[in-house]
Design an enzyme around this catalytic site. Sequence first.
Site, PDB file in Angstrom:
ATOM      1  N   ALA A 158       0.822  -1.211   0.000  1.00  0.00           N
ATOM      2  CA  ALA A 158       0.000   0.000   0.000  1.00  0.00           C
ATOM      3  C   ALA A 158       0.859   1.266   0.000  1.00  0.00           C
ATOM      4  O   ALA A 158       1.997   1.246   0.469  1.00  0.00           O
ATOM      5  CB  ALA A 158      -0.914  -0.015   1.224  1.00  0.00           C
ATOM      6  N   LYS A 184       1.946  -4.895   3.451  1.00  0.00           N
ATOM      7  CA  LYS A 184       3.079  -4.002   3.711  1.00  0.00           C
ATOM      8  C   LYS A 184       2.617  -2.567   3.463  1.00  0.00           C
ATOM      9  O   LYS A 184       2.418  -2.161   2.322  1.00  0.00           O
ATOM     10  CB  LYS A 184       4.261  -4.308   2.788  1.00  0.00           C
ATOM     11  CG  LYS A 184       5.529  -3.601   3.279  1.00  0.00           C
ATOM     12  CD  LYS A 184       6.599  -3.475   2.230  1.00  0.00           C
ATOM     13  CE  LYS A 184       6.434  -2.260   1.367  1.00  0.00           C
ATOM     14  NZ  LYS A 184       6.457  -0.954   2.081  1.00  0.00           N
ATOM     15  N   GLU A 187       6.472   2.542   4.372  1.00  0.00           N
ATOM     16  CA  GLU A 187       7.257   2.525   5.614  1.00  0.00           C
ATOM     17  C   GLU A 187       7.149   3.821   6.411  1.00  0.00           C
ATOM     18  O   GLU A 187       7.360   3.825   7.616  1.00  0.00           O
ATOM     19  CB  GLU A 187       8.719   2.175   5.313  1.00  0.00           C
ATOM     20  CG  GLU A 187       9.407   3.009   4.246  1.00  0.00           C
ATOM     21  CD  GLU A 187       9.207   2.467   2.822  1.00  0.00           C
ATOM     22  OE1 GLU A 187       8.086   2.047   2.483  1.00  0.00           O
ATOM     23  OE2 GLU A 187      10.191   2.486   2.053  1.00  0.00           O
ATOM     24  N   SER A 238       2.651   3.747  -7.244  1.00  0.00           N
ATOM     25  CA  SER A 238       2.967   4.445  -8.487  1.00  0.00           C
ATOM     26  C   SER A 238       3.101   3.461  -9.653  1.00  0.00           C
ATOM     27  O   SER A 238       3.383   2.272  -9.455  1.00  0.00           O
ATOM     28  CB  SER A 238       4.275   5.211  -8.315  1.00  0.00           C
ATOM     29  OG  SER A 238       5.308   4.300  -8.026  1.00  0.00           O
ATOM     30  N   ALA A 240       5.486   3.441 -11.818  1.00  0.00           N
ATOM     31  CA  ALA A 240       6.882   3.005 -11.945  1.00  0.00           C
ATOM     32  C   ALA A 240       7.144   1.792 -11.062  1.00  0.00           C
ATOM     33  O   ALA A 240       7.709   0.779 -11.513  1.00  0.00           O
ATOM     34  CB  ALA A 240       7.819   4.152 -11.576  1.00  0.00           C
ATOM     35  N   GLU A 259      -3.177  -1.293  -8.769  1.00  0.00           N
ATOM     36  CA  GLU A 259      -3.872   0.007  -8.707  1.00  0.00           C
ATOM     37  C   GLU A 259      -2.785   1.069  -8.757  1.00  0.00           C
ATOM     38  O   GLU A 259      -2.102   1.292  -7.748  1.00  0.00           O
ATOM     39  CB  GLU A 259      -4.642   0.135  -7.389  1.00  0.00           C
ATOM     40  CG  GLU A 259      -5.763  -0.843  -7.218  1.00  0.00           C
ATOM     41  CD  GLU A 259      -7.012  -0.448  -7.967  1.00  0.00           C
ATOM     42  OE1 GLU A 259      -7.039   0.634  -8.586  1.00  0.00           O
ATOM     43  OE2 GLU A 259      -7.958  -1.241  -7.942  1.00  0.00           O
ATOM     44  N   CYS A 293      -5.005   9.623  -5.956  1.00  0.00           N
ATOM     45  CA  CYS A 293      -4.790   9.098  -7.306  1.00  0.00           C
ATOM     46  C   CYS A 293      -5.902   9.504  -8.265  1.00  0.00           C
ATOM     47  O   CYS A 293      -5.709   9.485  -9.477  1.00  0.00           O
ATOM     48  CB  CYS A 293      -4.639   7.585  -7.256  1.00  0.00           C
ATOM     49  SG  CYS A 293      -5.981   6.801  -6.362  1.00  0.00           S
ATOM     50  N   GLU A 392       2.197  12.556 -13.258  1.00  0.00           N
ATOM     51  CA  GLU A 392       1.488  12.610 -11.982  1.00  0.00           C
ATOM     52  C   GLU A 392       2.309  13.432 -10.996  1.00  0.00           C
ATOM     53  O   GLU A 392       3.476  13.116 -10.733  1.00  0.00           O
ATOM     54  CB  GLU A 392       1.284  11.195 -11.443  1.00  0.00           C
ATOM     55  CG  GLU A 392       0.413  11.185 -10.206  1.00  0.00           C
ATOM     56  CD  GLU A 392       0.159   9.776  -9.681  1.00  0.00           C
ATOM     57  OE1 GLU A 392       1.097   8.974  -9.638  1.00  0.00           O
ATOM     58  OE2 GLU A 392      -0.997   9.496  -9.307  1.00  0.00           O
TER      59      GLU A 392
HETATM   60  P1  NAD Z   1       5.149   4.026  -4.392  1.00  0.00           P
HETATM   61  O1  NAD Z   1       4.885   3.291  -5.656  1.00  0.00           O
HETATM   62  O2  NAD Z   1       6.428   4.744  -4.231  1.00  0.00           O
HETATM   63  O3  NAD Z   1       5.075   3.013  -3.157  1.00  0.00           O
HETATM   64  C1  NAD Z   1       3.940   2.209  -2.933  1.00  0.00           C
HETATM   65  C2  NAD Z   1       4.331   1.046  -2.054  1.00  0.00           C
HETATM   66  O4  NAD Z   1       5.238   0.210  -2.775  1.00  0.00           O
HETATM   67  C3  NAD Z   1       5.036   1.417  -0.752  1.00  0.00           C
HETATM   68  O5  NAD Z   1       4.582   0.560   0.272  1.00  0.00           O
HETATM   69  C4  NAD Z   1       6.499   1.130  -1.077  1.00  0.00           C
HETATM   70  O6  NAD Z   1       7.280   0.835   0.060  1.00  0.00           O
HETATM   71  C5  NAD Z   1       6.367  -0.091  -1.965  1.00  0.00           C
HETATM   72  N1  NAD Z   1       7.503  -0.350  -2.852  1.00  0.00           N
HETATM   73  C6  NAD Z   1       8.421   0.528  -3.331  1.00  0.00           C
HETATM   74  N2  NAD Z   1       9.298  -0.120  -4.119  1.00  0.00           N
HETATM   75  C7  NAD Z   1       8.938  -1.428  -4.141  1.00  0.00           C
HETATM   76  C8  NAD Z   1       9.446  -2.581  -4.786  1.00  0.00           C
HETATM   77  N3  NAD Z   1      10.518  -2.528  -5.561  1.00  0.00           N
HETATM   78  N4  NAD Z   1       8.811  -3.756  -4.588  1.00  0.00           N
HETATM   79  C9  NAD Z   1       7.711  -3.835  -3.810  1.00  0.00           C
HETATM   80  N5  NAD Z   1       7.187  -2.768  -3.164  1.00  0.00           N
HETATM   81  C10 NAD Z   1       7.787  -1.576  -3.337  1.00  0.00           C
HETATM   82  O7  NAD Z   1       3.891   4.964  -4.175  1.00  0.00           O
HETATM   83  P2  NAD Z   1       3.659   6.058  -3.051  1.00  0.00           P
HETATM   84  O8  NAD Z   1       4.578   7.195  -3.344  1.00  0.00           O
HETATM   85  O9  NAD Z   1       3.701   5.397  -1.707  1.00  0.00           O
HETATM   86  O10 NAD Z   1       2.130   6.462  -3.312  1.00  0.00           O
HETATM   87  C11 NAD Z   1       1.739   7.341  -4.306  1.00  0.00           C
HETATM   88  C12 NAD Z   1       1.336   6.591  -5.567  1.00  0.00           C
HETATM   89  O11 NAD Z   1       0.279   5.678  -5.280  1.00  0.00           O
HETATM   90  C13 NAD Z   1       0.786   7.496  -6.635  1.00  0.00           C
HETATM   91  O12 NAD Z   1       1.309   7.140  -7.885  1.00  0.00           O
HETATM   92  C14 NAD Z   1      -0.716   7.230  -6.594  1.00  0.00           C
HETATM   93  O13 NAD Z   1      -1.399   7.519  -7.782  1.00  0.00           O
HETATM   94  C15 NAD Z   1      -0.745   5.802  -6.265  1.00  0.00           C
HETATM   95  N6  NAD Z   1      -2.058   5.438  -5.720  1.00  0.00           N
HETATM   96  C16 NAD Z   1      -2.926   4.742  -6.530  1.00  0.00           C
HETATM   97  C17 NAD Z   1      -4.189   4.408  -6.058  1.00  0.00           C
HETATM   98  C18 NAD Z   1      -5.164   3.657  -6.922  1.00  0.00           C
HETATM   99  O14 NAD Z   1      -6.181   3.217  -6.399  1.00  0.00           O
HETATM  100  N7  NAD Z   1      -4.913   3.479  -8.205  1.00  0.00           N
HETATM  101  C19 NAD Z   1      -4.556   4.768  -4.764  1.00  0.00           C
HETATM  102  C20 NAD Z   1      -3.656   5.471  -3.976  1.00  0.00           C
HETATM  103  C21 NAD Z   1      -2.396   5.790  -4.477  1.00  0.00           C
END
Ligand code: NAD
Length: 505
Positions: A158, A184, A187, A238, A240, A259, A293, A392
Amino acid sequence: MDQRFDVSERFAEGAQFIDGRLRGGTSGRTQAVVDPATGEQIHTYALAGTGDVDAAVDAARRAFPAWSGATPGERSDTLHRFAAALAEDSADLAFAESLNCGKPLKLSEEFDVPGSVDNAAFFAGAARHLEGKAAAEYSADHTSAVRREAVGVVGSIAPWNYPLQMAAWKVLPALAAGNTIVLKPAEITPLTSLMFAQAATRAGLPDGALNIVSGAGRDAGEHLVGHPDVAMTSFTGSTAVGKRVAEVATATVKRLHLELGGKAPFVVFDDADLEAAVHGAVAGALINSGQDCTAATRAYVQRPLYDAFVAGVADLMATVRLGDPFDRSTDLGPLISHAQRDRVAGFVDRARAYATVVTGGEAPQGALANGAYYRPTLITDAPQDSEIVQSEIFGPVLVVLPFDSDDEGIALANDTPYGLAASAWSRDVYRTGRATREIKAGCVWVNDHIPIISEMPHGGAKASGYGKDMSAYSFDEYTQVKHVMYDITGTARKDWHRTVFGDRT
Ligand code: NAD
C-alpha cells in the site's frame, strides 16, 4: 491538539504485526515516523527484514485452512465485529492518521475513518454473497458446478496517501473471500495499518489471518512479491513501482492486481454550471493536498467558459486556509513529507519556463515554514505534451487548458498514459453520455469529482493498472473460479473413450 495517545508508547513492542501480536523488525535498520506539519519525529521503529516477511507469510499460510474453511456466515460475523471495533477506535484512528500524514482532522474524521468502517461493514455483508454462477448439465452425462475459492495467501502493498483506507481496501475483500494476508504499508505511514490489524484481532479474527510488515519497498516489499508461498500480489502505488512489482511477480506466476497512478481530467463543456464546476475543481484538486490518485489534475474548459473558470478557481483557491491539521478551521494540511513537497515544487518550478503560474507555486513562510506545506497552485498556458500536463504530480496543483470542439475536449482528456478517473461537466445528457462512453478511465463522474463509496468498483485502465478495489467486483480479484464436473451415468465404459481406444459399440 487532542493528544489521544503517545505513539512510541503504543508501539513500544514494535511496528510488525505477525501472528496476532506486535513485535520488532529484524532488518537491522530503523525508520523515523515524522509529523509532516512540523517536521518533528514522532516515533522510530525497526524496519521489517526478509525474515519478518517469511514469518508473516508462514503465519498467513498456517491460518489459511481454518479461515478459508469457515462458513461465509462465520466470516461475516467476524467482519461485522471488526467494523464495530474500528468504529469504537474512530477517534484514535483519526488522530493517528492526521498526525502521521498531516491530513486536516476534518478529512480524517469525515472521510478516511468512516470510509474504512463502512468498507468493513460492506464486506461483512458481501462475504455472504460469494457464489459460483451455475450448476448445470453441460453434457448429457455430467453435472457441473462452478465454485469460487479463496486464492490463498495474498501479499498486499500500500502507498502512504490514505494509509488506513488503503489497508481497508486491500484487506477487507481478501478476508471476506477467505484469503489470509500479509500487508506491507508504506514505511513512512505504518501507524493506522497496525491499529487496523489490532482492531481485527480484538474482533476475533484468527491470529495469522492478517499480518502487517512495516518494511522498505526494495527489500521487504520485493521479498513479499517474490515469495513462493504468496499466491497473489495486490499492489497500490505508483506506475513506476507497479511495473517493477509485475516483473518480480512474473517469476512465480502470481496473480496480480495493480492500482497505479492517475492524472484525472476534468472536462467542462460550455453549458456547464460554472459555479459547480469551479467548486468541484478546487475540491477535487486539493483533497488530501492533491495526494489522491483520482484528484482532478487537468481541467479542460470549453473556450466560452475558460476565462471565468480560471478566475473563479484562482479566487476560490485564495480562500483555502492552510494550517495546523488539528485546528478545525484548517482546510489544507502539509504534503506527506518535505521530500514530496520539494518534488511538487520541482514540477512547478520547471513549468515556469513554458507555462503561467496564476496562483500559488510556493511554500508558505512564517508559522508553517517548518512543515511540508505548499500553496494551492493554478497553472495555465501549458502545452498538452508538457511534463506538468502529462506526469502525476501528487500535490495541490491544477492545470487548466482551453478546448474548442467536444471532440477536442474528449481527445485531450484521453491524451495521457493514465486512465484511472475523470469527470465531465455539462447540463446536456447527450454530451455527458458521450463523454462517459469515450473517456478511457476506470471511473467517470458526471457533474462531480471524487466521491467514493464501498459499492463502487475502483480501479484503472491503461497505465493506471487493472483489477478492482471495493465493491462486489473486487471478488473477481480475490477468488479463483474452479470448474467441478461429476459423471452422472455411473458407467465404466464411457462413450467418448472410443476417441482414444476401441470402436463405437
Ligand atoms: P510508491 O509506488 O512509491 O510506493 C507504494 C508502495 O510500494 C510502498 O509501500 C512502497 O514501500 C512499496 N515499494 C516501493 N518499491 C517497491 C518494490 N521494488 N517492490 C515492492 N514494493 C515496493 O507509491 P507512493 O509514493 O507510496 O504512493 C503514491 C502513488 O500511489 C501514486 O502514484 C498514486 O497515484 C498511487 N495510488 C494509486 C491508487 C489507486 O487506487 N490506483 C490509490 C492510492 C495511491
